[in-house]
Structures are given as structure tokens and as C-alpha cells.
Design a protein around this motif. Structure first.
Motif, PDB file in Angstrom:
ATOM      1  N   VAL A 170       7.461   6.516 -10.983  1.00  0.00           N
ATOM      2  CA  VAL A 170       6.014   6.700 -10.952  1.00  0.00           C
ATOM      3  C   VAL A 170       5.596   6.695  -9.488  1.00  0.00           C
ATOM      4  O   VAL A 170       6.025   5.836  -8.714  1.00  0.00           O
ATOM      5  CB  VAL A 170       5.289   5.572 -11.706  1.00  0.00           C
ATOM      6  CG1 VAL A 170       3.781   5.808 -11.709  1.00  0.00           C
ATOM      7  CG2 VAL A 170       5.820   5.440 -13.121  1.00  0.00           C
ATOM      8  N   TYR A 171       4.740   7.657  -9.107  1.00  0.00           N
ATOM      9  CA  TYR A 171       4.266   7.773  -7.729  1.00  0.00           C
ATOM     10  C   TYR A 171       2.756   7.614  -7.734  1.00  0.00           C
ATOM     11  O   TYR A 171       2.040   8.451  -8.295  1.00  0.00           O
ATOM     12  CB  TYR A 171       4.661   9.123  -7.137  1.00  0.00           C
ATOM     13  CG  TYR A 171       6.144   9.393  -7.208  1.00  0.00           C
ATOM     14  CD1 TYR A 171       7.006   8.954  -6.195  1.00  0.00           C
ATOM     15  CD2 TYR A 171       6.696  10.046  -8.309  1.00  0.00           C
ATOM     16  CE1 TYR A 171       8.370   9.189  -6.275  1.00  0.00           C
ATOM     17  CE2 TYR A 171       8.062  10.277  -8.389  1.00  0.00           C
ATOM     18  CZ  TYR A 171       8.888   9.849  -7.375  1.00  0.00           C
ATOM     19  OH  TYR A 171      10.245  10.075  -7.461  1.00  0.00           O
ATOM     20  N   ALA A 172       2.270   6.539  -7.136  1.00  0.00           N
ATOM     21  CA  ALA A 172       0.832   6.260  -7.109  1.00  0.00           C
ATOM     22  C   ALA A 172       0.354   6.338  -5.665  1.00  0.00           C
ATOM     23  O   ALA A 172       0.883   5.651  -4.787  1.00  0.00           O
ATOM     24  CB  ALA A 172       0.540   4.883  -7.690  1.00  0.00           C
ATOM     25  N   ALA A 173      -0.647   7.175  -5.416  1.00  0.00           N
ATOM     26  CA  ALA A 173      -1.171   7.348  -4.065  1.00  0.00           C
ATOM     27  C   ALA A 173      -2.486   6.601  -3.921  1.00  0.00           C
ATOM     28  O   ALA A 173      -3.416   6.809  -4.707  1.00  0.00           O
ATOM     29  CB  ALA A 173      -1.369   8.822  -3.755  1.00  0.00           C
ATOM     30  N   THR A 174      -2.557   5.721  -2.938  1.00  0.00           N
ATOM     31  CA  THR A 174      -3.822   5.165  -2.490  1.00  0.00           C
ATOM     32  C   THR A 174      -4.283   6.022  -1.314  1.00  0.00           C
ATOM     33  O   THR A 174      -3.633   6.988  -0.949  1.00  0.00           O
ATOM     34  CB  THR A 174      -3.677   3.698  -2.071  1.00  0.00           C
ATOM     35  OG1 THR A 174      -2.963   3.634  -0.818  1.00  0.00           O
ATOM     36  CG2 THR A 174      -2.910   2.893  -3.123  1.00  0.00           C
ATOM     37  N   GLU A 175      -5.391   5.671  -0.697  1.00  0.00           N
ATOM     38  CA  GLU A 175      -5.869   6.486   0.415  1.00  0.00           C
ATOM     39  C   GLU A 175      -4.990   6.365   1.659  1.00  0.00           C
ATOM     40  O   GLU A 175      -5.097   7.190   2.567  1.00  0.00           O
ATOM     41  CB  GLU A 175      -7.315   6.117   0.769  1.00  0.00           C
ATOM     42  CG  GLU A 175      -8.336   6.609  -0.235  1.00  0.00           C
ATOM     43  CD  GLU A 175      -8.477   8.136  -0.272  1.00  0.00           C
ATOM     44  OE1 GLU A 175      -7.888   8.822   0.593  1.00  0.00           O
ATOM     45  OE2 GLU A 175      -9.175   8.637  -1.170  1.00  0.00           O
ATOM     46  N   THR A 176      -4.107   5.392   1.709  1.00  0.00           N
ATOM     47  CA  THR A 176      -3.279   5.222   2.902  1.00  0.00           C
ATOM     48  C   THR A 176      -1.778   5.216   2.622  1.00  0.00           C
ATOM     49  O   THR A 176      -0.992   5.384   3.551  1.00  0.00           O
ATOM     50  CB  THR A 176      -3.619   3.905   3.625  1.00  0.00           C
ATOM     51  OG1 THR A 176      -3.399   2.799   2.733  1.00  0.00           O
ATOM     52  CG2 THR A 176      -5.066   3.902   4.090  1.00  0.00           C
ATOM     53  N   ALA A 177      -1.371   5.012   1.373  1.00  0.00           N
ATOM     54  CA  ALA A 177       0.052   4.822   1.106  1.00  0.00           C
ATOM     55  C   ALA A 177       0.471   5.460  -0.205  1.00  0.00           C
ATOM     56  O   ALA A 177      -0.347   5.659  -1.118  1.00  0.00           O
ATOM     57  CB  ALA A 177       0.397   3.327   1.080  1.00  0.00           C
ATOM     58  N   ILE A 212       5.193   3.691   1.106  1.00  0.00           N
ATOM     59  CA  ILE A 212       5.282   4.541   2.294  1.00  0.00           C
ATOM     60  C   ILE A 212       3.885   4.745   2.853  1.00  0.00           C
ATOM     61  O   ILE A 212       3.023   5.343   2.202  1.00  0.00           O
ATOM     62  CB  ILE A 212       5.910   5.908   1.948  1.00  0.00           C
ATOM     63  CG1 ILE A 212       7.304   5.709   1.351  1.00  0.00           C
ATOM     64  CG2 ILE A 212       5.971   6.810   3.186  1.00  0.00           C
ATOM     65  CD1 ILE A 212       7.882   6.968   0.735  1.00  0.00           C
ATOM     66  N   ASP A 213       3.640   4.250   4.067  1.00  0.00           N
ATOM     67  CA  ASP A 213       2.356   4.439   4.739  1.00  0.00           C
ATOM     68  C   ASP A 213       2.368   5.815   5.392  1.00  0.00           C
ATOM     69  O   ASP A 213       2.912   5.998   6.470  1.00  0.00           O
ATOM     70  CB  ASP A 213       2.130   3.344   5.775  1.00  0.00           C
ATOM     71  CG  ASP A 213       0.773   3.453   6.467  1.00  0.00           C
ATOM     72  OD1 ASP A 213       0.065   4.455   6.233  1.00  0.00           O
ATOM     73  OD2 ASP A 213       0.426   2.544   7.246  1.00  0.00           O
ATOM     74  N   PHE A 214       1.770   6.794   4.724  1.00  0.00           N
ATOM     75  CA  PHE A 214       1.830   8.167   5.237  1.00  0.00           C
ATOM     76  C   PHE A 214       0.777   8.447   6.299  1.00  0.00           C
ATOM     77  O   PHE A 214       0.935   9.358   7.117  1.00  0.00           O
ATOM     78  CB  PHE A 214       1.691   9.171   4.092  1.00  0.00           C
ATOM     79  CG  PHE A 214       0.401   9.111   3.335  1.00  0.00           C
ATOM     80  CD1 PHE A 214      -0.710   9.804   3.774  1.00  0.00           C
ATOM     81  CD2 PHE A 214       0.294   8.358   2.170  1.00  0.00           C
ATOM     82  CE1 PHE A 214      -1.903   9.751   3.078  1.00  0.00           C
ATOM     83  CE2 PHE A 214      -0.901   8.302   1.466  1.00  0.00           C
ATOM     84  CZ  PHE A 214      -2.007   8.997   1.914  1.00  0.00           C
ATOM     85  N   ARG A 215      -0.307   7.691   6.362  1.00  0.00           N
ATOM     86  CA  ARG A 215      -1.385   7.979   7.304  1.00  0.00           C
ATOM     87  C   ARG A 215      -0.950   7.810   8.758  1.00  0.00           C
ATOM     88  O   ARG A 215      -1.431   8.525   9.639  1.00  0.00           O
ATOM     89  CB  ARG A 215      -2.584   7.078   7.033  1.00  0.00           C
ATOM     90  CG  ARG A 215      -3.313   7.365   5.740  1.00  0.00           C
ATOM     91  CD  ARG A 215      -4.149   8.636   5.813  1.00  0.00           C
ATOM     92  NE  ARG A 215      -4.921   8.805   4.577  1.00  0.00           N
ATOM     93  CZ  ARG A 215      -5.761   9.798   4.347  1.00  0.00           C
ATOM     94  NH1 ARG A 215      -5.956  10.732   5.272  1.00  0.00           N
ATOM     95  NH2 ARG A 215      -6.409   9.891   3.196  1.00  0.00           N
ATOM     96  N   GLN A 216      -0.053   6.875   9.035  1.00  0.00           N
ATOM     97  CA  GLN A 216       0.337   6.627  10.413  1.00  0.00           C
ATOM     98  C   GLN A 216       1.083   7.810  11.020  1.00  0.00           C
ATOM     99  O   GLN A 216       1.197   7.923  12.238  1.00  0.00           O
ATOM    100  CB  GLN A 216       1.207   5.371  10.504  1.00  0.00           C
ATOM    101  CG  GLN A 216       2.546   5.499   9.793  1.00  0.00           C
ATOM    102  CD  GLN A 216       3.362   4.230   9.878  1.00  0.00           C
ATOM    103  OE1 GLN A 216       2.979   3.282  10.561  1.00  0.00           O
ATOM    104  NE2 GLN A 216       4.508   4.204   9.215  1.00  0.00           N
ATOM    105  N   SER A 217       1.579   8.721  10.191  1.00  0.00           N
ATOM    106  CA  SER A 217       2.297   9.887  10.683  1.00  0.00           C
ATOM    107  C   SER A 217       1.381  11.096  10.880  1.00  0.00           C
ATOM    108  O   SER A 217       1.847  12.158  11.308  1.00  0.00           O
ATOM    109  CB  SER A 217       3.413  10.266   9.705  1.00  0.00           C
ATOM    110  OG  SER A 217       4.327   9.214   9.549  1.00  0.00           O
TER     111      SER A 217
END
Length: 366
Positions: A292-299, A323-328
Motif C-alpha cells: 500500500v502506498y499512501a502519499a501525504t503532502e511531504t512523504a 520517503i520524504d520526496f519534497r526535499q529532492s
């Protein structure tokens, strides 16, 4: 169903635009010209596209990402090969007078035909129809009845059924894809912003609706469908389990909880069978055969589905990775709200409101 930098473009030939049914835009971006900018770890990549997208889905037929553009077109985006980010656009949907009037000519999301994966559906609310486009060229090939002002779509893969909900969340239209006919319209009380998820297996009418009254399950052999149970949870997003068709995952609105709901052992009613803390409110959910992949606004929070063996006695859904995708990301992409999530074979794709690009995240290894 799950909710809601500068670009250099190759010049389009005006004469060609007048005669082609589709528009293909190759986008150059990044210092390598590949359309990518990669994070230090390499797990998060930004694919630059010619337009913002919402509600993306993965097409295994062409190995590309599909989405809806702000002006109501269907877009097809390359995510691999020599030119990731290259974008193909359909013609605007709807009649010329509808487009000129500025009304909503295209629905909220897309759905791929479970009987023919070369076809994608998109609702046309003003016409009460659902357009069928050939994915390979994004050309219209027909349409289906969609019930009252269809907007949000979902499919029941096993039964060959297409589901359509209007923007006010007052009903669900059930369309038999084998017969290409409207079987009936089921009244529901989802309200604006309601969600819709069809069962992945089975041969009956079988779907879940999220709305102001909670999460409700409808199941029947014929229309009208029977409401078999409701859990009083306001949900922001919903996604079905790819293996266990009776189970759905919902992100509880205004909390950090993700819940797994399933049919009770008595085969009537719904109950919570699992839960997880996401660290922030969940915005979109996607699933594959094991996760299951759940996206928040930052991760992006990755969880184990445990479709066969179920969850531990305490109901905790096993956590794989966050996974914190925003920092990238940089520029507007660092703060723009999410507009969708799609699950590909090897990567997860996120779209952002107003940003011409797709965030590509590698799935954690087993």
C-alpha cells in the motif's frame, strides 16, 4: 479512485496543429536535456512535462503515464526511454460550444477498460456520456452512457463494469461494458468530494463509496445494489486491495490514520481490520499486489498489504519505509499541493497542482 520551473518546449508547427487529432510535445529539461532532475539518492526524480496533470494512472498497454490536464485533455507521458517527460495530448473533449462556454467538459479522473487495456475512459459531465479514447494515439473511438453528469470513474475489473459518480456525490451509475449499456443508477449520499472504488475481482456489482456519512459497501447481482454495510469514517482517499477484493484502504480525513476495512466474517457489514499512522494526513492511496502506498503532502509511506495472511492481532499494518520526496524538489514543486498518485511496475508517480512535471519515486526493494 483516489482524490483531487520554466520549461523549454519544441515549437509546434501551426499548420500541423490544425489537422492533427493529437498534439505531441517533446519537453527538454535539466542540464542533460533528458527532462529529469535526480535527487542525490537517485530514488526521487522529477520528470518535466509540457503541462500540469492530475489523477494519473499507469497504462501497461503503452508503458506510459496517463493523466488529465487543467484544460480537460487526456495526456500521455513517457517515463522511460531517451526522452522521459515527453507529453502527448488529446484534443479538448466536448462540443465546441461547451468548450467555448468554459464549463467542465472533462471528468475528474481516468479509468482503463478492463476488457481492453488499449482503451481509456474519461467522463463528459455536460453530455452525460463517457468518452472512449485509444491510448496509443489518444483519439476518440466512441462513448458510453454515463448516468447523471458523470465525473468520477472507477471500474470493477472482474465483472467488466464501469462506475460513474457525479460531482455532487448523489449517485453511482453502473455501466455493463460487455453489453455497453447503463444497468442502473444507484442513489448514494457521498456528497461533493465523495470517493469511489470498484472491486478488482468477482462477477457481481461490488463497490465502495466514501462520503460525509462514512465508507459504504454496495453489492448485488442486479440493480439496484444493496448497501451491505457502513463504517462511520470520513475518508480523504480510498483504494482497493489488488488481491483481496473485499478489502479497501482509506485515509481518514483530518487525521494521520490509514485504515484497512473488510467485509465481516458473517459476509454482511464492514469492519476495521488494520490501521497505520502516516505521520500526516493522507491525500492519495495506491496499491499493488503486495503493498500500500499512501502519499501525504511531504512523504510517501510504504506499507505491507498482507492480503492473504492478514494483519497482526493488534491490527498494525507493517511499515516498510517512509520517503520524504519534497526535499529532492525545487521551485514551486517544493510546496505545490498533490493532485494524484499512480502505481507503476517499479515506481510511484505523484502529480502536483500547477506544476508541469511528475515526481517519480523508486519502489523500495523487497
Amino acid at each position: 479512485m483516489t482524490r483531487p520551473g520554466s520549461l523549454r518546449r519544441r515549437p509546434a508547427l501551426a499548420a500541423a496543429a490544425a489537422v492533427l487529432v493529437i498534439t505531441v510535445t517533446a519537453v527538454l529539461g535539466g542540464c542533460s536535456g533528458s527532462g529529469q532532475s535526480t535527487s542525490a539518492s537517485g530514488s526521487v526524480t522529477m520528470l518535466r512535462t509540457s503541462t500540469p496533470l492530475r489523477e494519473p494512472i499507469w497504462s501497461s498497454h503503452v508503458g506510459r503515464l496517463l493523466g488529465v490536464t487543467p484544460d480537460g485533455r487526456v495526456a500521455s507521458v513517457a517515463v522511460t526511454g531517451d526522452h522521459p517527460g515527453d507529453t502527448m495530448l488529446s484534443e479538448p473533449l466536448g462540443e465546441a460550444d461547451e468548450v467555448a462556454a468554459g464549463g467542465k467538459t472533462a471528468g475528474e479522473n481516468l479509468a482503463i477498460n478492463p476488457l481492453d487495456d488499449s482503451i481509456v475512459f474519461i467522463a463528459m459531465p455536460a453530455q452525460g456520456r463517457i468518452a472512449e479514447l485509444r491510448i496509443g494515439g489518444l483519439r476518440p473511438v466512441g462513448s458510453l452512457p454515463g448516468g447523471p453528469a458523470p465525473d468520477t470513474l472507477a471500474v470493477e475489473a472482474g465483472a467488466g463494469i464501469l462506475l460513474a459518480m457525479p460531482a455532487d456525490g448523489s449517485s453511482v451509475a453502473v455501466i455493463d461494458l460487455h453489453l455497453r449499456k447503463l444497468e442502473g443508477v444507484q442513489p448514494v449520499d457521498a456528497g461533493p468530494g465523495g470517493g469511489l472504488s470498484g472491486a478488482g475481482r468477482g462477477r457481481t456489482i461490488d463497490f465502495h463509496v466514501t462520503g460525509r456519512g462514512g465508507v459504504s459497501h454496495y453489492k448485488s447481482h442486479t440493480m439496484p445494489a444493496e448497501e451491505s454495510g457502513t463504517v462511520p469514517v470520513a475518508a480523504q482517499a480510498i483504494a482497493g486491495d489488488r488481491t483481496k477484493s473485499s478489502r479497501v484502504y482509506v485515509a481518514e480525513r483530518d487525521t494521520e490514520r490509514l485504515l484497512a476495512l473488510d467485509t465481516k466474517r458473517t459476509l454482511t457489514g464492514l469492519e476495521e481490520v488494520g490501521h497505520a499512522e502516516l505521520g500526516a494526513p493522507g491525500r492519495y492511496i495506491g496499491t499493488d499486489n503486495t503493498r500500500v502506498y499512501a502519499a501525504t503532502e511531504t512523504a510517501l509511506v510504504v506499507l505491507e498489504a498482507n492480503s492473504f495472511e492478514g494483519f497482526p492481532r493488534d491490527g498494525a499494518i507493517p511499515h516498510v519505509r517512509t520517503i520524504d520526496f519534497r526535499q529532492s524538489l525545487d521551485g514551486a514543486a517544493r510546496t505545490a499541493p498533490l493532485s494524484g498518485l499512480a502505481v507503476g511496475p517499479d515506481r510511484i508517480y505523484l502529480t502536483l497542482e500547477g506544476v508541469s512535471g511528475v515526481v517519480s519515486i523508486a519502489k523500495p526493494q523487497l
